[in-house]
Each structure stands twice: as C-alpha cells, then as structure tokens.
Design an enzyme around this catalytic site. Structure first.
Site, PDB file in Angstrom:
ATOM      1  N   ASP A 187       0.828  -1.205   0.000  1.00 22.44           N
ATOM      2  CA  ASP A 187       0.000   0.000   0.000  1.00 22.44           C
ATOM      3  C   ASP A 187       0.865   1.259   0.000  1.00 22.44           C
ATOM      4  O   ASP A 187       1.945   1.269   0.596  1.00 22.44           O
ATOM      5  CB  ASP A 187      -0.901  -0.017   1.248  1.00 22.44           C
ATOM      6  CG  ASP A 187      -2.036   0.990   1.139  1.00 22.44           C
ATOM      7  OD1 ASP A 187      -2.341   1.443   0.014  1.00 22.44           O
ATOM      8  OD2 ASP A 187      -2.608   1.337   2.181  1.00 22.44           O
ATOM      9  N   GLY A 214      -0.056   5.352  -4.471  1.00 23.47           N
ATOM     10  CA  GLY A 214      -0.742   6.591  -4.854  1.00 23.47           C
ATOM     11  C   GLY A 214      -0.196   7.784  -4.079  1.00 23.47           C
ATOM     12  O   GLY A 214       0.107   8.835  -4.654  1.00 23.47           O
ATOM     13  N   TRP A 261       2.707   8.036  -2.646  1.00 24.43           N
ATOM     14  CA  TRP A 261       4.099   8.279  -3.057  1.00 24.43           C
ATOM     15  C   TRP A 261       4.111   9.192  -4.284  1.00 24.43           C
ATOM     16  O   TRP A 261       4.900  10.137  -4.361  1.00 24.43           O
ATOM     17  CB  TRP A 261       4.777   6.936  -3.369  1.00 24.43           C
ATOM     18  CG  TRP A 261       6.221   7.059  -3.736  1.00 24.43           C
ATOM     19  CD1 TRP A 261       7.294   6.996  -2.901  1.00 24.43           C
ATOM     20  CD2 TRP A 261       6.755   7.282  -5.057  1.00 24.43           C
ATOM     21  NE1 TRP A 261       8.458   7.167  -3.616  1.00 24.43           N
ATOM     22  CE2 TRP A 261       8.154   7.348  -4.934  1.00 24.43           C
ATOM     23  CE3 TRP A 261       6.181   7.442  -6.328  1.00 24.43           C
ATOM     24  CZ2 TRP A 261       8.996   7.554  -6.026  1.00 24.43           C
ATOM     25  CZ3 TRP A 261       7.004   7.651  -7.418  1.00 24.43           C
ATOM     26  CH2 TRP A 261       8.394   7.709  -7.262  1.00 24.43           C
ATOM     27  N   ARG A 291      -0.959   9.029 -10.288  1.00 27.39           N
ATOM     28  CA  ARG A 291      -0.916   7.843  -9.426  1.00 27.39           C
ATOM     29  C   ARG A 291      -0.232   6.645 -10.094  1.00 27.39           C
ATOM     30  O   ARG A 291       0.453   5.864  -9.439  1.00 27.39           O
ATOM     31  CB  ARG A 291      -2.343   7.467  -9.010  1.00 27.39           C
ATOM     32  CG  ARG A 291      -2.967   8.463  -8.036  1.00 27.39           C
ATOM     33  CD  ARG A 291      -4.417   8.062  -7.741  1.00 27.39           C
ATOM     34  NE  ARG A 291      -4.490   6.727  -7.194  1.00 27.39           N
ATOM     35  CZ  ARG A 291      -4.324   6.437  -5.891  1.00 27.39           C
ATOM     36  NH1 ARG A 291      -4.113   7.406  -5.035  1.00 27.39           N
ATOM     37  NH2 ARG A 291      -4.407   5.205  -5.464  1.00 27.39           N
ATOM     38  N   HIS A 314       2.482   3.418  -9.077  1.00 23.01           N
ATOM     39  CA  HIS A 314       2.363   1.972  -9.313  1.00 23.01           C
ATOM     40  C   HIS A 314       3.598   1.452 -10.070  1.00 23.01           C
ATOM     41  O   HIS A 314       4.064   0.349  -9.820  1.00 23.01           O
ATOM     42  CB  HIS A 314       1.081   1.662 -10.079  1.00 23.01           C
ATOM     43  CG  HIS A 314      -0.169   1.991  -9.296  1.00 23.01           C
ATOM     44  ND1 HIS A 314      -0.337   1.619  -7.984  1.00 23.01           N
ATOM     45  CD2 HIS A 314      -1.291   2.680  -9.636  1.00 23.01           C
ATOM     46  CE1 HIS A 314      -1.525   2.046  -7.548  1.00 23.01           C
ATOM     47  NE2 HIS A 314      -2.113   2.694  -8.535  1.00 23.01           N
ATOM     48  N   SER A 335     -10.393  -7.136  -5.401  1.00 23.45           N
ATOM     49  CA  SER A 335     -11.720  -7.201  -6.037  1.00 23.45           C
ATOM     50  C   SER A 335     -12.370  -5.815  -6.025  1.00 23.45           C
ATOM     51  O   SER A 335     -13.158  -5.482  -6.908  1.00 23.45           O
ATOM     52  CB  SER A 335     -12.632  -8.162  -5.272  1.00 23.45           C
ATOM     53  OG  SER A 335     -11.973  -9.344  -4.922  1.00 23.45           O
ATOM     54  N   GLU A 336     -12.030  -5.007  -5.011  1.00 18.65           N
ATOM     55  CA  GLU A 336     -12.644  -3.689  -4.846  1.00 18.65           C
ATOM     56  C   GLU A 336     -11.938  -2.610  -5.685  1.00 18.65           C
ATOM     57  O   GLU A 336     -12.466  -1.512  -5.881  1.00 18.65           O
ATOM     58  CB  GLU A 336     -12.610  -3.260  -3.368  1.00 18.65           C
ATOM     59  CG  GLU A 336     -13.512  -4.103  -2.456  1.00 18.65           C
ATOM     60  CD  GLU A 336     -12.979  -5.514  -2.171  1.00 18.65           C
ATOM     61  OE1 GLU A 336     -11.748  -5.696  -2.140  1.00 18.65           O
ATOM     62  OE2 GLU A 336     -13.810  -6.431  -2.004  1.00 18.65           O
ATOM     63  N   TRP A 354     -11.604  -2.368  -8.759  1.00 17.81           N
ATOM     64  CA  TRP A 354     -12.329  -2.014  -9.994  1.00 17.81           C
ATOM     65  C   TRP A 354     -13.055  -0.694  -9.822  1.00 17.81           C
ATOM     66  O   TRP A 354     -13.400  -0.040 -10.808  1.00 17.81           O
ATOM     67  CB  TRP A 354     -13.349  -3.103 -10.357  1.00 17.81           C
ATOM     68  CG  TRP A 354     -12.743  -4.407 -10.754  1.00 17.81           C
ATOM     69  CD1 TRP A 354     -12.692  -5.536 -10.000  1.00 17.81           C
ATOM     70  CD2 TRP A 354     -12.107  -4.735 -12.000  1.00 17.81           C
ATOM     71  NE1 TRP A 354     -12.062  -6.549 -10.696  1.00 17.81           N
ATOM     72  CE2 TRP A 354     -11.699  -6.088 -11.928  1.00 17.81           C
ATOM     73  CE3 TRP A 354     -11.850  -4.023 -13.184  1.00 17.81           C
ATOM     74  CZ2 TRP A 354     -11.043  -6.735 -12.982  1.00 17.81           C
ATOM     75  CZ3 TRP A 354     -11.194  -4.674 -14.222  1.00 17.81           C
ATOM     76  CH2 TRP A 354     -10.800  -6.000 -14.126  1.00 17.81           C
ATOM     77  N   LEU A 373      11.762 -20.015  -5.312  1.00 15.83           N
ATOM     78  CA  LEU A 373      10.803 -19.169  -4.575  1.00 15.83           C
ATOM     79  C   LEU A 373       9.487 -19.147  -5.337  1.00 15.83           C
ATOM     80  O   LEU A 373       9.480 -19.018  -6.568  1.00 15.83           O
ATOM     81  CB  LEU A 373      11.355 -17.744  -4.434  1.00 15.83           C
ATOM     82  CG  LEU A 373      10.512 -16.756  -3.628  1.00 15.83           C
ATOM     83  CD1 LEU A 373      11.419 -15.793  -2.853  1.00 15.83           C
ATOM     84  CD2 LEU A 373       9.595 -15.909  -4.513  1.00 15.83           C
ATOM     85  N   SER A 378      -7.925  -5.428   4.932  1.00 15.83           N
ATOM     86  CA  SER A 378      -8.520  -5.088   3.629  1.00 15.83           C
ATOM     87  C   SER A 378      -8.815  -6.307   2.746  1.00 15.83           C
ATOM     88  O   SER A 378      -8.463  -6.324   1.556  1.00 15.83           O
ATOM     89  CB  SER A 378      -7.631  -4.096   2.874  1.00 15.83           C
ATOM     90  OG  SER A 378      -7.538  -2.883   3.567  1.00 15.83           O
ATOM     91  N   GLU A 412       1.741 -13.718  11.822  1.00 19.19           N
ATOM     92  CA  GLU A 412       2.171 -12.561  12.602  1.00 19.19           C
ATOM     93  C   GLU A 412       1.996 -11.324  11.724  1.00 19.19           C
ATOM     94  O   GLU A 412       2.354 -11.338  10.540  1.00 19.19           O
ATOM     95  CB  GLU A 412       3.652 -12.713  13.001  1.00 19.19           C
ATOM     96  CG  GLU A 412       3.906 -13.889  13.918  1.00 19.19           C
ATOM     97  CD  GLU A 412       3.171 -13.772  15.251  1.00 19.19           C
ATOM     98  OE1 GLU A 412       2.979 -12.642  15.730  1.00 19.19           O
ATOM     99  OE2 GLU A 412       2.776 -14.816  15.800  1.00 19.19           O
TER     100      GLU A 412
HETATM  101  C1  FPP Z   1      -2.085   0.167  -3.271  1.00 20.09           C
HETATM  102  O1  FPP Z   1      -1.592   1.474  -3.221  1.00 20.09           O
HETATM  103  C2  FPP Z   1      -1.522  -0.483  -4.404  1.00 20.09           C
HETATM  104  C3  FPP Z   1      -2.232  -1.000  -5.441  1.00 20.09           C
HETATM  105  C4  FPP Z   1      -3.697  -0.964  -5.534  1.00 20.09           C
HETATM  106  C5  FPP Z   1      -1.545  -1.617  -6.566  1.00 20.09           C
HETATM  107  C6  FPP Z   1      -0.349  -2.405  -6.162  1.00 20.09           C
HETATM  108  C7  FPP Z   1       0.453  -2.620  -7.351  1.00 20.09           C
HETATM  109  C8  FPP Z   1       1.803  -2.636  -7.370  1.00 20.09           C
HETATM  110  C9  FPP Z   1       2.678  -2.534  -6.194  1.00 20.09           C
HETATM  111  C10 FPP Z   1       2.505  -2.768  -8.604  1.00 20.09           C
HETATM  112  C11 FPP Z   1       2.654  -4.199  -8.936  1.00 20.09           C
HETATM  113  C12 FPP Z   1       1.538  -4.461  -9.780  1.00 20.09           C
HETATM  114  C13 FPP Z   1       1.573  -5.172 -10.856  1.00 20.09           C
HETATM  115  C14 FPP Z   1       0.893  -4.603 -12.002  1.00 20.09           C
HETATM  116  C15 FPP Z   1       2.240  -6.496 -10.878  1.00 20.09           C
HETATM  117  P1  FPP Z   1      -2.624   2.657  -3.336  1.00 20.09           P
HETATM  118  O2  FPP Z   1      -2.770   2.994  -4.765  1.00 20.09           O
HETATM  119  O3  FPP Z   1      -3.893   2.296  -2.637  1.00 20.09           O
HETATM  120  O4  FPP Z   1      -1.860   3.785  -2.575  1.00 20.09           O
HETATM  121  P2  FPP Z   1      -2.504   4.924  -1.679  1.00 20.09           P
HETATM  122  O5  FPP Z   1      -3.088   4.256  -0.471  1.00 20.09           O
HETATM  123  O6  FPP Z   1      -1.322   5.761  -1.348  1.00 20.09           O
HETATM  124  O7  FPP Z   1      -3.507   5.643  -2.521  1.00 20.09           O
END
Ligand code: FPP
Length: 246
Positions: free
Chosen positions: A17, A20, A22, A30, A34, A63-64, A66, A128, A186, A197
């Site tokens: 998480d 966005g 960052w 955003r 990613h 799932s959410e 979308w 792995l 979540s 843990e």
């Molecule tokens: C949550 O951060 C992150 C996501 C919904 C996407 C996670 C995806 C990656 C780390 C890239 C790897 C993905 C692929 C395509 C393999 P957020 O967008 O909710 O961040 P925020 O809470 O700061 O808004």
C-alpha cells in the site's frame, strides 16, 4: 524478546500500500507510483531470495480496486502486461515460479494470456514461489472454495475448504506485512492469515527496501507463535510450514 524465537518466516505476504500517496507527494500521476511499486516488488523478490524465504504472496489488485477511476484500472492492467514481459525472464532466471491468484473472468484476453504465459514459463522453477493476487479478495476465495466443494457434492469441512482455496499449493503465511501506515487487512488472505504474525510499516510501498524487510523479519523473530497453545507448551519452534504440506 520471546523465550523461544521463531524460525525464519517461510511464507511472507504483503499488502503493498502507498503507491498513490508516493506519487501524489511528488505531484506525479498515481500510475507513476504503481510503476515505482513494480520496481519495489522486484527488489523485494530479490531480497526474499537472498534471505531464504520460500514463498512471497503480494496483493496487487483487489476485487474492490475495480471501483477506482477507469484510467487507473486500465493503467494497472497495462502495467501488469508490460511488467510481466520485462520481468518474467529475469525472475525465471533466478528460479522464481509465478502464480496468479484471483478471479480471471473479468480480464481482457490480453491480460489472461499474459498471466498464463508467465505461469507456464516459470512452472519448472523451485527457489521461490511468487503468488501475485490480482482481482483477489479473501471473501471471494472462501466463496469460490465453498462453491467448488458444493458443485462436487463434497462435505464442507475446515480441511476440505483449505484444500479448495486459491493458495492451497503453499502453507499459510508466517508473516503478513502491510506498508503505507494503515492498520487493516482489507480483505487479504482472510482464511490463510488466521495465525500469521502481523507487521505494519509506515513506509509507502515504493520506499519499502531491504532494511524495512529486515526490520519486519526481526520483529517476527521476536514473536512467540503459540497457535492457541500456552507458552510452556510451544517450548520449541513451530510455524505454519509444519502444519501443512507444501
Ligand atoms: C495500493 O496502493 C496499491 C495497489 C492498488 C496496486 C499495487 C500494485 C503494485 C505494487 C505494482 C505491482 C503491480 C503489478 C501490475 C504487478 P494505493 O494505490 O492504494 O496507494 P494509496 O493508499 O497511497 O492511494
């Protein structure tokens, strides 16, 4: 410090998480966060290999998700396809086997094909296991497992459900990390994280580096895992790895 330190985590799961935030902090779109998140993931996979972790499960699209703006959803789908084309040969050369976990029905043919190509191209690897949860939700997983058993007319028990879940090919996660400072699960691994843990890192996912992973592992080492027993009973060591065959 616990009297009996836990063994190294065999299975680490991560809610990645903070992408966005960052990007927003840097006045970037955003999707730039990613993209940085993909780099952070490849770095994390390498670090897990170096630390002898056997399974890494990451939450890449829920799932959410979308319900996010359409351009972010399509950007994430495109990013997945591009990242797989670029990273799979490198991951495969390091002995990594990739599985995609989640409901594939809603994906385009292009995305579905990219997933199958990545899975088939890495299926012989054994160093792995990387489970990428994409269009995944813990509730979806429990429901699909129950539906599978019902359609076969099989009894629904803890064991049969466990074997029908999307992560039946790996033991339950020992350590579940969430980055980005939120203190929530979540809808991630609701069934499998029963005895994981939990570690919450304030770092945003693109900033989650080797030192942050080591901190999570050292926190894990300081925990005593009792699986419902008393401290005196566990005495030695136990992990979810011992409880379920790989
Ligand atoms: C949550 O951060 C992150 C996501 C919904 C996407 C996670 C995806 C990656 C780390 C890239 C790897 C993905 C692929 C395509 C393999 P957020 O967008 O909710 O961040 P925020 O809470 O700061 O808004």
């Amino acid at each position: 410090m616990a009297a009996h330190p836990s063994p190294a985590p065999h299975h680490v799961a991560i809610v990645m998480d903070g992408n966005g935030r960052w990007a927003t902090k840097r006045l970037l779109p955003r999707i730039a966060g990613h993209k940085q998140g993909v780099d952070s993931l490849t770095r994390c996979v390498r670090a897990c290999l170096q630390r002898g972790i056997g399974v890494l499960t990451v939450f890449a699209f829920s799932s959410e998700n979308w319900n996010r703006p359409p351009e972010e959803v399509s950007g994430l789908m495109e990013l997945l396809v591009v990242a797989l084309a670029k990273e799979v040969p490198r991951l495969s050369a390091q002995g990594i086997r990739i599985h995609f976990i989640g409901d594939r029905q809603r994906f385009s043919d292009k995305v579905r094909t990219a997933l199958v190509v990545a899975e088939q191209g890495t299926s012989a690897n054994q160093r792995l296991i990387l489970n990428v949860c994409f269009n995944y939700g813990g509730r979806w997983d429990i429901a699909q497992a129950a539906q599978k058993l019902a359609s076969r007319g099989e009894p629904i028990t803890e064991l049969s459900l466990d074997r029908a879940m999307a992560l039946a090919h790996v033991p339950d996660p020992d350590l579940l990390i969430r980055t980005g400072g939120e203190l929530r699960i979540s809808n991630f691994l609701l069934w499998q994280a029963a005895y994981s843990e939990l570690h919450f890192s304030a770092k945003l996912w693109p900033e989650f580096d080797e030192a942050a992973l080591d901190e999570a592992i050292s926190v894990f080492h300081a925990r005593e895992r009792r699986f419902g027993q008393t401290s005196a009973q566990v005495g030695g060591h136990s992990s979810s790895h011992d409880k379920k065959a790989v």
